[in-house]
Design an enzyme around this catalytic site. Structure first.
Site, PDB file in Angstrom:
ATOM      1  CG  HIS A 151      -1.648   1.254   1.493  1.00 49.80           C
ATOM      2  ND1 HIS A 151      -2.592   1.722   0.616  1.00 49.80           N
ATOM      3  CD2 HIS A 151      -1.596   2.153   2.505  1.00 49.80           C
ATOM      4  CE1 HIS A 151      -3.111   2.850   1.083  1.00 49.80           C
ATOM      5  NE2 HIS A 151      -2.522   3.141   2.226  1.00 49.80           N
ATOM      6  CG  ASN A 152      -0.451   5.046   0.113  1.00 56.24           C
ATOM      7  OD1 ASN A 152      -1.113   4.849  -0.906  1.00 56.24           O
ATOM      8  ND2 ASN A 152      -0.897   5.802   1.099  1.00 56.24           N
ATOM      9  CD  GLU A 201      -2.137   2.636  -3.396  1.00 60.55           C
ATOM     10  OE1 GLU A 201      -3.234   3.207  -3.557  1.00 60.55           O
ATOM     11  OE2 GLU A 201      -1.747   2.233  -2.285  1.00 60.55           O
ATOM     12  CG  ASP A 256      -1.719   7.352  -4.360  1.00 59.32           C
ATOM     13  OD1 ASP A 256      -2.459   6.588  -4.980  1.00 59.32           O
ATOM     14  OD2 ASP A 256      -1.729   7.449  -3.124  1.00 59.32           O
ATOM     15  CG  HIS A 272      -0.819   9.928   0.983  1.00 58.70           C
ATOM     16  ND1 HIS A 272      -0.962   9.662   2.322  1.00 58.70           N
ATOM     17  CD2 HIS A 272      -1.958   9.485   0.401  1.00 58.70           C
ATOM     18  CE1 HIS A 272      -2.140   9.096   2.545  1.00 58.70           C
ATOM     19  NE2 HIS A 272      -2.761   8.991   1.386  1.00 58.70           N
ATOM     20  CD  GLU A 309      -5.977   4.391  -6.248  1.00 58.44           C
ATOM     21  OE1 GLU A 309      -6.825   5.302  -6.355  1.00 58.44           O
ATOM     22  OE2 GLU A 309      -6.268   3.185  -6.233  1.00 58.44           O
TER      23      GLU A 309
END
Length: 800
Positions: free
Chosen positions: A305-306, A335, A337, A350, A384
């Site tokens: 995650h992230n 991931e 973003d 983030h 994302e």
């Protein structure tokens, strides 16, 4: 002290120069850059540093702590200082686990090469060391630590201090007896092999000798038949016991005569029990042993995650190092973003927080470099996407140009699939997961039409000038498809127009015929078509209900769930979730409230068959131990086949209410003894740990439990418990075991010493050693606990 490794160390010119020491610049940030004197110690295994040559030195790192050495241009920090320091003079030391990298800048390219080549030379040697060499190195490290005045020998007061450092509480008179017995030179100090003999006297294993004598007729050796009996009766090796006994004697018996006679001495027996063959983790589960030809949705997938964050979720640093670490530890889903960045370049961070930013193209380049260093099986880029249409075009360009052949941009055979491809079929491929403008069916249809169009255009190449001239002088009949509804204008279609050509063209007022062949998009969609086209098998869709997914979604569409939503669905409709995950992929991510990058227990989600349970891999602890425990098997390739009842779309399994036909089992674990347990805080020289062992089981809710032994007072060196714990498990296929050693402390509810986690299905029975790992997941060699494991079918006391 003459190094215990003397004669085996791979000494070369680089190593000799490192042992003389050099002044290098230690770099922590753009503003913190200080000169330090680094020197490889005479043992060739530890590096110390001081503020200057001849200054007070302290340990910096052990060679066994080092994973690899990178050149300066591979460091984000050193690249940012390229105008101040030539990158050729910089290098980075990468450590195992989550320890921060060490960036250094030498005074010349030549000196940088000496350290890079010398360190890598020693790291390669340590990696290839056998069991005895690793123990010698461990002893050498302890000798360096205990030899306070660094004169190469240890006096009795220094030995007493070392015993406390090593967690040994011993009567002074007895300790002096052992010291004098080991001091064969009668010099009043211990050197080299004398220290080894002293250590051997400390580490006698009466509990192992007792097991040995139970199977040995003369108490001196195990004959081949006696050893076969031991392997069959205690170790549950079954029919392979006879062949295995010969292999193990040949591998672990130190005496050549013993090997010839096919007998095993006590030393050979202990070597076997401390080896990988005597480990609690079944060696058969270490390589890739599972069927890798099933659809992707039939596997648990190691997910991050992230991934770009190496700290917390609000102010933490974003770094490509997050991707390097995740991919090298076996993560197969990372991931990204992405947001609009300066100068038309997308950035990764983030969003709406103070976390730092990194260029998207750097992330893609890092993934390209590290994707398949640990595993050949496919990597999933979970995008994302928060970018505008223009920067999405740049994203698509970077993905296609940087990843090249690694990027999967169409179905494997160009045909419409009926199920997701397998990890085997997708070897060394990178898949994009994200939103998509249309269905895969429409994509393939469009590709087919484009091929027809290209063929028509090529065939009519010679006729085109005449047709265009005709078009300029005589407007053609309007195509109903070509209306621009926004401005109520129409597009004049040339005679060679095809449906697909017409769909992508919008006529501007002053356009000439050429612009029809190379049109500019006027009304831009939310998503760029070139980026959308890169999403093939993993189209992200919103989840509404399991019924809605079954009726409206396709097998290549995947939904994401917050941990809260996923846990709620398991309670409300656990069986429906299991059936959903049998035909479609699910991704679960941590709650947004976990701003400290803490983790949730992935086991609950695996119980429902969720494949991509994303973790904050930068944060050590219980939850990451469980995650690492599951993916330790199958070659650490990042894919683990789910149990058959989680791969059946008509499965009746409910993770909250598991019932027959699952084969319940009873587990008996005798926790016998511990060996060389470390202190949590090495600065507390006088404190000795009071160790206890806790065994935890994670699985379906009725199976999740824990039990612990009593604590042993003031003995971390060779504590003895001899206590048996009993567990009853309904669904062993989903269970993981975590062995934890804690230092008893009633005030803080115990202090962590070490742990080891593994799947129930990978556990070996019999007398086994459990080699402990740190909180960070790195080896605490030679720290271990010695246990006896017995698994019985059914629940104890069950009449059936």
């Amino acid at each position: 002290m003459v190094s215990l490794m003397q004669g085996r160390l791979p000494i070369n010119q680089d190593v000799l120069l490192m042992q003389k020491g050099m002044l290098v610049r230690k770099v922590r940030s753009k503003s913190w850059k200080k000169l330090r004197y680094f020197r490889l110690q005479d043992d060739g295994m530890t590096v110390w540093h001081a503020r200057q040559a001849g200054g007070k030195a302290k340990p910096s790192f052990s060679i066994s702590d080092v994973e690899t050495v990178r050149e300066g241009h591979e460091s984000e920090l050193l690249r940012s200082l390229a105008e101040e320091f030539p990158l050729e003079q910089g290098f980075t030391i990468i450590f195992h686990g989550r320890r921060s990298n060490l960036d250094l800048v030498a005074n010349s390219v030549e000196e940088a090469q000496i350290w890079m080549q010398g360190l890598q030379h020693l790291v390669d040697f340590v990696t290839s060391m056998d069991q005895k060499e690793r123990l010698d190195q461990w002893l050498s490290d302890w000798f360096q630590r205990g030899d306070k005045n660094q004169d190469g020998r240890m006096s009795f007061p220094e030995v007493q201090r070392l015993l406390h450092l090593m967690n040994v509480e011993m009567d002074q008179e007895y300790a002096l007896q052992l010291f004098q017995a080991a001091d064969t030179s009668q010099s009043g100090t211990l050197e080299g092999e004398e220290f080894v003999e002293f250590y051997k006297a400390l580490t006698k294993r009466p509990e192992v000798q007792e097991v040995f004598e139970n199977f040995s007729a003369d108490g001196q050796k195990l004959t081949l038949l006696e050893f076969v009996d031991f392997l069959r009766e205690e170790q549950k090796e079954g029919e392979r016991a006879s062949d295995l006994a010969l292999e193990l004697i040949d591998r672990y018996e130190p005496s050549d005569s013993g090997k010839v006679r096919h007998v095993l001495s006590l030393d050979g027996f202990l070597s076997y029990l401390c080896s990988k063959d005597g480990d609690v983790f079944n060696p058969a589960c270490l390589p890739i042993y599972q069927d890798m030809t099933q659809p992707l949705n039939h596997y648990y997938i190691n997910s991050s995650h992230n991934t770009y964050l190496v700290g917390d979720q609000l102010c933490g640093q974003s770094s490509v190092e997050g991707y390097i670490r995740a991919l090298k530890r076996g993560c197969r889903c990372v991931e990204v973003d992405i947001w609009d960045g300066p100068s038309g370049e997308p950035i990764v961070y983030h969003g709406h927080t103070l976390t730092s930013r990194i260029p998207f193209k750097d992330v893609v380049a890092t993934v390209a470099q590290y994707a398949f260093q640990t595993s050949d099986y496919p990597v999933i880029l979970s995008l994302e996407n928060h970018c505008t249409w223009e920067q999405q075009q740049v994203m698509a360009l970077h993905l296609t140009e940087i990843l090249g052949e690694q990027l999967l941009s169409t179905t494997l055979d160009g045909l419409l699939p009926t199920q997701l491809p397998s990890p085997e079929e997708l070897r060394r491929k990178i898949l994009v997961k994200g939103k998509k403008l249309q269905t895969l069916e429409e994509d393939l249809e469009e590709e087919e039409e484009e091929e027809v169009l290209e063929s028509q255009l090529e065939g009519e190449q010679e006729a085109r000038p005449e047709l265009e001239a005709q078009f300029e002088s005589e407007p053609q009949e309007l195509s109903p498809r070509s209306k621009d509804k926004k401005k109520d204008k129409v597009v004049m279609c040339p005679p060679f127009c095809t449906p697909i050509c017409c769909q992508i063209m919008v006529q501007a007022p002053s356009s000439k015929p050429e612009s029809l062949l190379f049109p500019k998009q006027k009304s831009k969609p939310i998503m760029c078509p070139s980026l959308s086209a890169l999403v093939v098998y993993l189209k992200a869709v919103s989840f509404h209900s399991f019924t809605h997914s079954r009726e409206h979604y396709r097998f290549y569409e995947t939904s994401s769930f917050s941990e809260t939503k996923a846990k709620s669905l398991i309670k409300e409709a656990g069986n429906a979730f299991v059936q959903h995950n049998a035909w479609q992929l699910s991704r679960v991510y941590p709650s947004g409230l976990r701003t400290d990058s803490s983790n949730y227990n992935p086991q609950e989600l695996w119980n429902a068959g969720c494949q991509m349970v994303a973790m904050n891999v930068q944060t050590a602890g219980l939850e990451m131990d469980i995650c690492d425990g599951l993916f330790r098997q199958n070659g650490g390739c990042g894919y683990v086949l789910k149990p058959d009842f989680l791969r059946d779309i008509q499965s009746s399994f409910h993770p909250e209410r598991p019932i027959s036909p699952f084969k319940a089992q009873t587990l008996l674990i005798q926790v016998i003894s511990g060996q060389q347990l470390p202190k949590e805080d090495m600065t507390k020289e006088r404190s000795i740990v009071d160790p206890l062992v806790r065994v935890e089981i994670f699985g379906v809710r009725p199976d999740t439990t824990r039990q612990e032994t009593s604590y042993v007072e003031n003995n971390g060196f060779n504590p003895y418990w001899g206590q048996t714990l009993c567990f009853r498990v309904l669904v062993p296929e989903l269970a993981l075991l975590r062995f934890v050693v804690n230092d008893y402390n009633w005030k803080t509810r115990h202090d962590f010493i070490g742990q080891y986690t593994l799947p129930w299905t990978c556990m070996q029975q019999g007398y086994r050693h459990i080699h402990l790992l740190s909180k960070d997941g790195t080896s605490l060699h030679p720290a271990s606990i010695f246990v006896h494991i017995c698994i019985r079918e059914g629940l104890e006391g069950d009449e059936s």
